[in-house]
Design a protein around this motif. Structure first.
Motif, PDB file in Angstrom:
ATOM      1  N   PHE A  10      23.435   3.921  -3.491  1.00 48.37           N
ATOM      2  CA  PHE A  10      22.586   2.819  -3.061  1.00 48.37           C
ATOM      3  C   PHE A  10      21.126   3.258  -3.085  1.00 48.37           C
ATOM      4  CE2 PHE A  10      26.704   2.434  -1.123  1.00 48.37           C
ATOM      5  CZ  PHE A  10      27.010   1.083  -1.186  1.00 48.37           C
ATOM      6  N   LEU A  11      20.236   2.271  -3.155  1.00 49.04           N
ATOM      7  CA  LEU A  11      18.802   2.507  -3.033  1.00 49.04           C
ATOM      8  C   LEU A  11      18.274   1.743  -1.830  1.00 49.04           C
ATOM      9  CD1 LEU A  11      17.724   1.956  -6.760  1.00 49.04           C
ATOM     10  CD2 LEU A  11      18.239   4.148  -5.628  1.00 49.04           C
ATOM     11  N   ALA A  12      17.280   2.326  -1.148  1.00 47.75           N
ATOM     12  CA  ALA A  12      16.664   1.665   0.002  1.00 47.75           C
ATOM     13  C   ALA A  12      15.193   2.033   0.060  1.00 47.75           C
ATOM     14  CB  ALA A  12      17.371   2.067   1.306  1.00 47.75           C
ATOM     15  N   GLY A  13      14.391   1.154   0.660  1.00 41.96           N
ATOM     16  CA  GLY A  13      12.969   1.431   0.831  1.00 41.96           C
ATOM     17  C   GLY A  13      12.232   1.426  -0.501  1.00 41.96           C
ATOM     18  N   ASP A  14      11.214   2.296  -0.609  1.00 40.00           N
ATOM     19  CA  ASP A  14      10.386   2.327  -1.813  1.00 40.00           C
ATOM     20  C   ASP A  14      11.171   2.708  -3.060  1.00 40.00           C
ATOM     21  OD1 ASP A  14       8.258   1.619  -0.275  1.00 40.00           O
ATOM     22  OD2 ASP A  14       7.124   3.473  -0.539  1.00 40.00           O
ATOM     23  N   ALA A  15      12.323   3.312  -2.918  1.00 37.91           N
ATOM     24  CA  ALA A  15      13.164   3.580  -4.087  1.00 37.91           C
ATOM     25  C   ALA A  15      13.645   2.288  -4.720  1.00 37.91           C
ATOM     26  CB  ALA A  15      14.358   4.448  -3.690  1.00 37.91           C
ATOM     27  N   ALA A  16      13.664   1.197  -3.926  1.00 39.02           N
ATOM     28  CA  ALA A  16      14.172  -0.087  -4.408  1.00 39.02           C
ATOM     29  C   ALA A  16      13.078  -1.108  -4.650  1.00 39.02           C
ATOM     30  CB  ALA A  16      15.181  -0.649  -3.407  1.00 39.02           C
ATOM     31  N   HIS A  17      11.946  -0.999  -3.936  1.00 37.17           N
ATOM     32  CA  HIS A  17      10.896  -2.021  -4.037  1.00 37.17           C
ATOM     33  C   HIS A  17       9.554  -1.421  -3.629  1.00 37.17           C
ATOM     34  CE1 HIS A  17      11.472  -2.155   0.347  1.00 37.17           C
ATOM     35  NE2 HIS A  17      12.751  -2.344   0.101  1.00 37.17           N
ATOM     36  N   ILE A  18       8.530  -1.690  -4.425  1.00 30.97           N
ATOM     37  CA  ILE A  18       7.171  -1.286  -4.068  1.00 30.97           C
ATOM     38  C   ILE A  18       6.241  -2.458  -4.336  1.00 30.97           C
ATOM     39  CG2 ILE A  18       7.462   1.201  -4.396  1.00 30.97           C
ATOM     40  CD1 ILE A  18       6.314   0.911  -7.192  1.00 30.97           C
ATOM     41  N   HIS A  19       5.151  -2.520  -3.606  1.00 33.26           N
ATOM     42  CA  HIS A  19       4.286  -3.700  -3.652  1.00 33.26           C
ATOM     43  C   HIS A  19       2.976  -3.366  -2.963  1.00 33.26           C
ATOM     44  CE1 HIS A  19       5.533  -4.098   0.545  1.00 33.26           C
ATOM     45  NE2 HIS A  19       6.764  -3.910   0.109  1.00 33.26           N
ATOM     46  N   PRO A  20       1.986  -4.267  -3.019  1.00 33.56           N
ATOM     47  CA  PRO A  20       0.721  -4.019  -2.326  1.00 33.56           C
ATOM     48  C   PRO A  20       0.930  -3.889  -0.820  1.00 33.56           C
ATOM     49  CG  PRO A  20       0.470  -5.781  -3.930  1.00 33.56           C
ATOM     50  CD  PRO A  20       1.934  -5.477  -3.852  1.00 33.56           C
ATOM     51  N   PRO A  21       0.051  -3.165  -0.133  1.00 31.05           N
ATOM     52  CA  PRO A  21       0.216  -2.937   1.305  1.00 31.05           C
ATOM     53  C   PRO A  21      -0.192  -4.115   2.172  1.00 31.05           C
ATOM     54  CG  PRO A  21      -1.759  -1.825   0.525  1.00 31.05           C
ATOM     55  CD  PRO A  21      -1.084  -2.385  -0.693  1.00 31.05           C
ATOM     56  N   THR A  22      -0.674  -5.203   1.581  1.00 27.11           N
ATOM     57  CA  THR A  22      -1.137  -6.353   2.348  1.00 27.11           C
ATOM     58  C   THR A  22      -0.048  -6.855   3.288  1.00 27.11           C
ATOM     59  OG1 THR A  22      -2.370  -6.973   0.371  1.00 27.11           O
ATOM     60  CG2 THR A  22      -2.283  -8.583   2.151  1.00 27.11           C
ATOM     61  N   GLY A  23      -0.391  -7.010   4.569  1.00 24.82           N
ATOM     62  CA  GLY A  23       0.562  -7.498   5.553  1.00 24.82           C
ATOM     63  C   GLY A  23       1.438  -6.436   6.173  1.00 24.82           C
ATOM     64  N   GLY A  24       1.322  -5.182   5.711  1.00 26.43           N
ATOM     65  CA  GLY A  24       2.079  -4.092   6.321  1.00 26.43           C
ATOM     66  C   GLY A  24       3.590  -4.273   6.227  1.00 26.43           C
ATOM     67  N   GLN A  25       4.088  -4.715   5.065  1.00 25.98           N
ATOM     68  CA  GLN A  25       5.508  -5.049   4.940  1.00 25.98           C
ATOM     69  C   GLN A  25       6.381  -3.910   4.423  1.00 25.98           C
ATOM     70  OE1 GLN A  25       6.531  -8.804   5.489  1.00 25.98           O
ATOM     71  NE2 GLN A  25       4.862  -8.047   6.752  1.00 25.98           N
ATOM     72  N   GLY A  26       5.801  -2.920   3.747  1.00 25.93           N
ATOM     73  CA  GLY A  26       6.600  -1.976   2.980  1.00 25.93           C
ATOM     74  C   GLY A  26       7.552  -1.132   3.795  1.00 25.93           C
ATOM     75  N   MET A  27       7.019  -0.316   4.706  1.00 24.45           N
ATOM     76  CA  MET A  27       7.878   0.544   5.509  1.00 24.45           C
ATOM     77  C   MET A  27       8.859  -0.287   6.326  1.00 24.45           C
ATOM     78  SD  MET A  27       6.863   3.150   8.616  1.00 24.45           S
ATOM     79  CE  MET A  27       6.485   1.764   9.722  1.00 24.45           C
ATOM     80  N   ASN A  28       8.394  -1.416   6.848  1.00 25.87           N
ATOM     81  CA  ASN A  28       9.253  -2.264   7.667  1.00 25.87           C
ATOM     82  C   ASN A  28      10.426  -2.810   6.872  1.00 25.87           C
ATOM     83  OD1 ASN A  28       7.619  -2.697  10.365  1.00 25.87           O
ATOM     84  ND2 ASN A  28       6.132  -2.797   8.705  1.00 25.87           N
TER      85      ASN A  28
END
Length: 530
Positions: free
Chosen positions: A293-311
């Motif tokens: 399985f993949l999770a987190g940035d291994a599966a999706h990356i995007h601009p930091p606007t809104g602080g959504q990535g780590m969450n």
């Protein structure tokens, strides 16, 4: 032997390790880095992630280490500053600011409480899988390679994921051409504690010149970010994330942008670290390949606007952990694991689309955010996915539907307690919870069959009745003197099954409806036979 290998010990991998251990599964965590990063990469923590941490028993520690993000000061070039204070939302938590190294510290300590220790300096170099297990090749810092066997592997190893590459999963998308720089600095200015600042000069057909300062818990300290001058970014490097091979900007580089865009001569000092970084928008073509399985940035990356990535990554792990644990102990079928991609990949795609739109319109917003809850992540829903069920008799009143997050309710009363309780107090744990609201329909809970059913299945499902006028043996009963539950879930007769991750798996009129029992037979075939 550990059941699960987790590759990557950032917030996502550590969350998965803590949750697997809490659900009774054995895991091993490896990370190629010799030590945790000391830098404040991700900062913003959404209200939904704080709810996740509450369930994990970590919310208080995280809150104590952070600060509440109270709003935003916007300075458009040539105009007076405008402060927008974040309005209170009817949620258990507001938005928190917490440096990533603090998030990792608290999660790592929790993992160690469960007996899970990160093995650092250990790099995954190869994966081989068949129908029964995965063989992982792990390389020590001295070059020695050992083979280890696992039932599952989860790649939480970031944008440049080795697990994703080993699986041959495409990482589709594109990169912004503009490089950025950031730093951790002290700023001498008159800005209230907890308020973020953005200073912008808008440009036609180009990103705005920007100086963005996100407050850190230490008074006067900020993580600042802005476009990087070309002399700091030679050709080459990766297309996403921190460019570790490049020298970071100097304090003078950061101050030059502040002098250009801030109107009051604010002085930056005490630069603790800095970096150049790039931004891409990419989504893995699959979140699962066989037993991996993949999770987190291994599966999706995007601009930091809104602080959504780590969450988003933390919530990936929270979604996957309980499912893996049930399958590992033979309680649920292997097919349950397919729901991870079915539920979480659309969330990743939505985050990429929303953050891209927000980034490309940055500073040109009209009328504010379209939805005050948009960035809280409490609106994430798994409606109409394969393992979400709703009966034809599902109530039509207001309230969450099957697939939605279960909202909290305050002011409930439980016999024997001299203080009010919250619904989240009753949902906390690793079991499914059957929530019943008879709403005056006495036969919804009357008779001996509910206590007998609850006792028979208490290892899988806990039963909570809201508003029952009499105690029910073996069942948690809560009074709702203010009617708060009805306002959140609908005032009529209702029953719903809430998953360990706080989403409704099923909703109907009463607990006797066949749709509930069909779902439980599918989920727990040995405990709920035909």
């Amino acid at each position: 032997m550990a059941d699960v290998l987790i590759v990557g010990a950032g917030p996502v991998g550590l969350t998965l390790a803590c949750e697997l251990a809490r659900h009774g599964a054995r895991c091993r965590v490896v990370d190629a880095a010799a030590r945790p990063s000391p830098y404040c990469r991700a900062i913003g923590v959404t209200p939904r992630t704080l709810e996740v941490w509450e369930d994990m028993g970590l919310a208080r520690e995280m809150i104590d280490a952070g600060l509440w993000l109270t709003g935003l000061r916007t300075i458009l070039h040539g105009q007076p500053p405008i402060d927008a204070v974040s309005p209170p939302l009817d949620l258990p938590y507001a938005s928190l600011g917490l440096p990533q190294f603090e998030t990792e510290r608290v999660l790592n300590r929790q993992a160690e409480r469960f007996g899970v220790r990160v093995e650092r300096g250990l790099r995954l170099t190869a994966l081989e899988q068949d129908g029964a297990e995965i063989r992982a090749h792990l390389q020590e810092a001295d070059g020695a390679v050992a083979e280890a066997h696992f039932r599952y592997v989860v790649g939480c190893d970031g944008a440049h994921s080795t697990v994703r590459r080993q699986l041959g999963i495409p990482f589709e998308g594109e990169a912004y051409p503009w490089p950025f720089m950031l730093g951790d600095v002290h700023i001498a200015w008159n800005v209230p504690y907890g308020l973020a600042v953005r200073a912008l000069r808008l440009n036609e057909d180009a990103p705005p010149d920007m100086f963005i300062a996100i407050p850190l818990p230490e008074p006067g300290r900020y993580r600042v970010s802005m476009l990087a001058p070309q002399h700091l970014v030679p050709a080459g490097g990766s297309d996403h994330g921190f460019q570790a091979e490049l020298q970071g900007p100097s304090l003078a580089d950061l101050q030059a942008v502040a002098d250009d865009l801030l109107p009051d001569g604010s002085r930056l000092s005490d630069l603790r670290w800095s970096s150049v970084y790039r931004i891409s928008m990419r989504l893995a073509a699959a979140y699962r390949r066989g037993r991996c399985f993949l999770a987190g940035d291994a599966a999706h990356i995007h601009p930091p606007t809104g602080g959504q990535g780590m969450n988003t990554g933390i919530q990936d792990a929270y979604n996957l952990a309980w499912k893996l644990a049930l399958v590992l102990r033979g309680a649920s079928p292997e097919a349950l694991l397919d729901s991870y991609e079915g539920e979480r990949r659309p969330v990743g795609a939505d985050v990429i689309a929303r953050t891209r739109t927000a980034s490309e319109g940055y500073g040109r917003e009209r009328g504010g955010a379209p939805d005050r809850l948009a960035d809280t992540q409490v609106l994430v829903s798994y409606r109409n996915t394969a393992w979400i069920a709703g009966d034809a008799t599902e109530p039509t009143e207001a309230g969450p539907r099957a697939g939605d997050r279960a909202p909290d309710v305050n002011g409930l009363v439980r016999d024997g307690l001299g203080f009010p309780t919250r619904l989240f107090d009753e949902l906390r744990g690793t079991e499914h919870v059957l929530l019943i609201h008879p709403a005056g329909m006495s036969d919804a809970v009357a008779g001996p069959d509910l206590p007998i059913w609850a006792r028979q299945h208490r290892s899988r499902v806990r039963v909570v009745v809201i508003g029952s006028e009499v105690p029910i043996p073996g069942v948690t009963t809560l009074a709702d003197p203010t009617g708060a539950f009805g306002k959140a879930y609908g005032a009529g007769t209702m029953a719903c099954l809430i998953r360990p991750d706080g989403h409704l798996a099923w909703r109907g009129r009463t607990w006797r409806e066949p749709g509930l029992h069909a779902h439980l037979r599918r989920l727990f075939p040995s405990a709920f036979p035909q």
